[in-house]
Design a protein around this motif. Sequence first.
Motif, PDB file in Angstrom:
ATOM      1  N   UNK A 123       0.230  -5.692 -18.256  1.00 13.33           N
ATOM      2  CA  UNK A 123       0.375  -5.595 -19.373  1.00 13.33           C
ATOM      3  C   UNK A 123       1.189  -4.528 -20.071  1.00 13.33           C
ATOM      4  N   UNK A 124       1.729  -4.589 -21.384  1.00  9.31           N
ATOM      5  CA  UNK A 124       2.776  -3.347 -21.750  1.00  9.31           C
ATOM      6  C   UNK A 124       2.336  -2.098 -21.298  1.00  9.31           C
ATOM      7  N   UNK A 125       3.367  -1.304 -20.806  1.00 10.28           N
ATOM      8  CA  UNK A 125       2.786  -0.020 -20.435  1.00 10.28           C
ATOM      9  C   UNK A 125       2.132   0.173 -19.224  1.00 10.28           C
ATOM     10  N   UNK A 126       1.401  -0.924 -18.500  1.00  8.82           N
ATOM     11  CA  UNK A 126       0.769  -0.826 -17.356  1.00  8.82           C
ATOM     12  C   UNK A 126       1.409  -0.027 -16.015  1.00  8.82           C
ATOM     13  N   UNK A 127       0.817   0.862 -15.584  1.00  4.60           N
ATOM     14  CA  UNK A 127       1.384   1.240 -14.368  1.00  4.60           C
ATOM     15  C   UNK A 127       1.329   0.493 -12.886  1.00  4.60           C
ATOM     16  N   UNK A 128       0.770  -1.017 -13.180  1.00  9.03           N
ATOM     17  CA  UNK A 128       0.761  -1.747 -12.193  1.00  9.03           C
ATOM     18  C   UNK A 128       1.383  -3.065 -12.410  1.00  9.03           C
ATOM     19  N   UNK A 129       2.025  -3.546 -11.275  1.00  5.18           N
ATOM     20  CA  UNK A 129       2.759  -4.696 -11.159  1.00  5.18           C
ATOM     21  C   UNK A 129       2.103  -5.768 -10.131  1.00  5.18           C
ATOM     22  N   UNK A 130       1.123  -5.276  -9.691  1.00  2.92           N
ATOM     23  CA  UNK A 130       0.431  -5.996  -8.429  1.00  2.92           C
ATOM     24  C   UNK A 130      -1.138  -5.837  -8.466  1.00  2.92           C
ATOM     25  N   UNK A 131      -1.609  -6.671  -7.524  1.00  2.00           N
ATOM     26  CA  UNK A 131      -3.199  -6.396  -7.426  1.00  2.00           C
ATOM     27  C   UNK A 131      -3.375  -6.790  -6.028  1.00  2.00           C
ATOM     28  N   UNK A 132      -4.571  -6.034  -5.599  1.00  2.00           N
ATOM     29  CA  UNK A 132      -5.364  -6.218  -4.436  1.00  2.00           C
ATOM     30  C   UNK A 132      -6.412  -7.105  -4.700  1.00  2.00           C
ATOM     31  N   UNK A 133      -6.678  -8.378  -3.811  1.00  2.42           N
ATOM     32  CA  UNK A 133      -7.636  -9.098  -3.939  1.00  2.42           C
ATOM     33  C   UNK A 133      -9.142  -8.622  -3.175  1.00  2.42           C
ATOM     34  N   UNK A 153     -14.881 -19.660  -4.787  1.00  6.01           N
ATOM     35  CA  UNK A 153     -15.498 -18.049  -4.861  1.00  6.01           C
ATOM     36  C   UNK A 153     -14.638 -17.429  -5.992  1.00  6.01           C
ATOM     37  N   UNK A 154     -15.212 -16.269  -6.385  1.00  5.40           N
ATOM     38  CA  UNK A 154     -14.768 -15.536  -7.729  1.00  5.40           C
ATOM     39  C   UNK A 154     -14.277 -14.244  -7.088  1.00  5.40           C
ATOM     40  N   UNK A 155     -12.745 -14.123  -7.030  1.00  3.43           N
ATOM     41  CA  UNK A 155     -12.214 -13.155  -6.448  1.00  3.43           C
ATOM     42  C   UNK A 155     -11.803 -12.068  -7.118  1.00  3.43           C
ATOM     43  N   UNK A 156     -12.368 -10.781  -7.054  1.00  2.00           N
ATOM     44  CA  UNK A 156     -12.380  -9.678  -8.045  1.00  2.00           C
ATOM     45  C   UNK A 156     -10.689  -9.073  -7.798  1.00  2.00           C
ATOM     46  N   UNK A 157     -10.103  -8.852  -8.712  1.00  5.99           N
ATOM     47  CA  UNK A 157      -8.533  -8.166  -8.527  1.00  5.99           C
ATOM     48  C   UNK A 157      -8.501  -6.633  -9.064  1.00  5.99           C
ATOM     49  N   UNK A 158      -8.162  -5.949  -8.168  1.00 10.29           N
ATOM     50  CA  UNK A 158      -7.928  -4.376  -8.298  1.00 10.29           C
ATOM     51  C   UNK A 158      -6.699  -4.134  -8.521  1.00 10.29           C
ATOM     52  N   UNK A 159      -6.102  -3.668  -9.758  1.00  8.73           N
ATOM     53  CA  UNK A 159      -4.711  -3.458  -9.860  1.00  8.73           C
ATOM     54  C   UNK A 159      -4.048  -2.182  -9.105  1.00  8.73           C
ATOM     55  N   UNK A 160      -2.908  -2.426  -8.644  1.00  7.37           N
ATOM     56  CA  UNK A 160      -2.415  -1.508  -7.480  1.00  7.37           C
ATOM     57  C   UNK A 160      -1.234  -0.781  -8.262  1.00  7.37           C
ATOM     58  N   UNK A 161      -0.740   0.514  -8.167  1.00  7.34           N
ATOM     59  CA  UNK A 161       0.621   1.064  -8.510  1.00  7.34           C
ATOM     60  C   UNK A 161       1.488   0.349  -7.444  1.00  7.34           C
ATOM     61  N   UNK A 162       2.679   0.369  -7.884  1.00  5.78           N
ATOM     62  CA  UNK A 162       3.709   0.031  -6.737  1.00  5.78           C
ATOM     63  C   UNK A 162       3.624   1.056  -5.446  1.00  5.78           C
TER      64      UNK A 162
END
Length: 198
Positions: A123-133, A153-162
Amino acid sequence: MADVLPLVEARLRSALGEPDARAAVTFLGTDRIEVLRFPAAGQEGDVVRYATLGMSAQPMADPTAVLADPVKGPRAELVLSVRSGAADTDKVLRPLAVLAASPQVEGVIVAPGASLDVGEPLWPGAPFTSVLVAEPGGLVEDLELDAPLDPVRFLPLLPMTPNEAAWKRVHGAPALQERWLNHGTDLRDPSRRSVPLD
């Protein structure tokens, strides 16, 4: 064969409440993907959740298979939980739809431990470009379907910094999750810094 998506939406509503917004995205050559926004409610009054709807309409196919099985194979939807009010997280709808379309577009199987990268801030200004499943089952229980269909299965996403994503590639998902845990990382903070990685 029963349409899977009404059952999936019913499961999401029973677990997360009524969505207050939804957006649909269609990519060339793929089925329509919707993203539902579930407002903050209950004990976690400031956490908003975004869930995909459409990824589970087709089973994910093994990219090495010559022919995709139209019935058997893992099915999933993605769920992202973030604290509301600190960032314009509603702009995550399109990146989430992109991730949900990746099994159809790229022929990948999305499973716990995988990294998914959208190549731009979530999202705008987010420090994350990827997620961990992450592992499913905590927030929204698996949805059993009639045989021979696999459960959704409902997979939670955890934002990751580069930096976290790069560290995870070397050390693995369990090591990164342990580091987050040891440092008391608030994974729902939309503007959090990277966990110490040295």
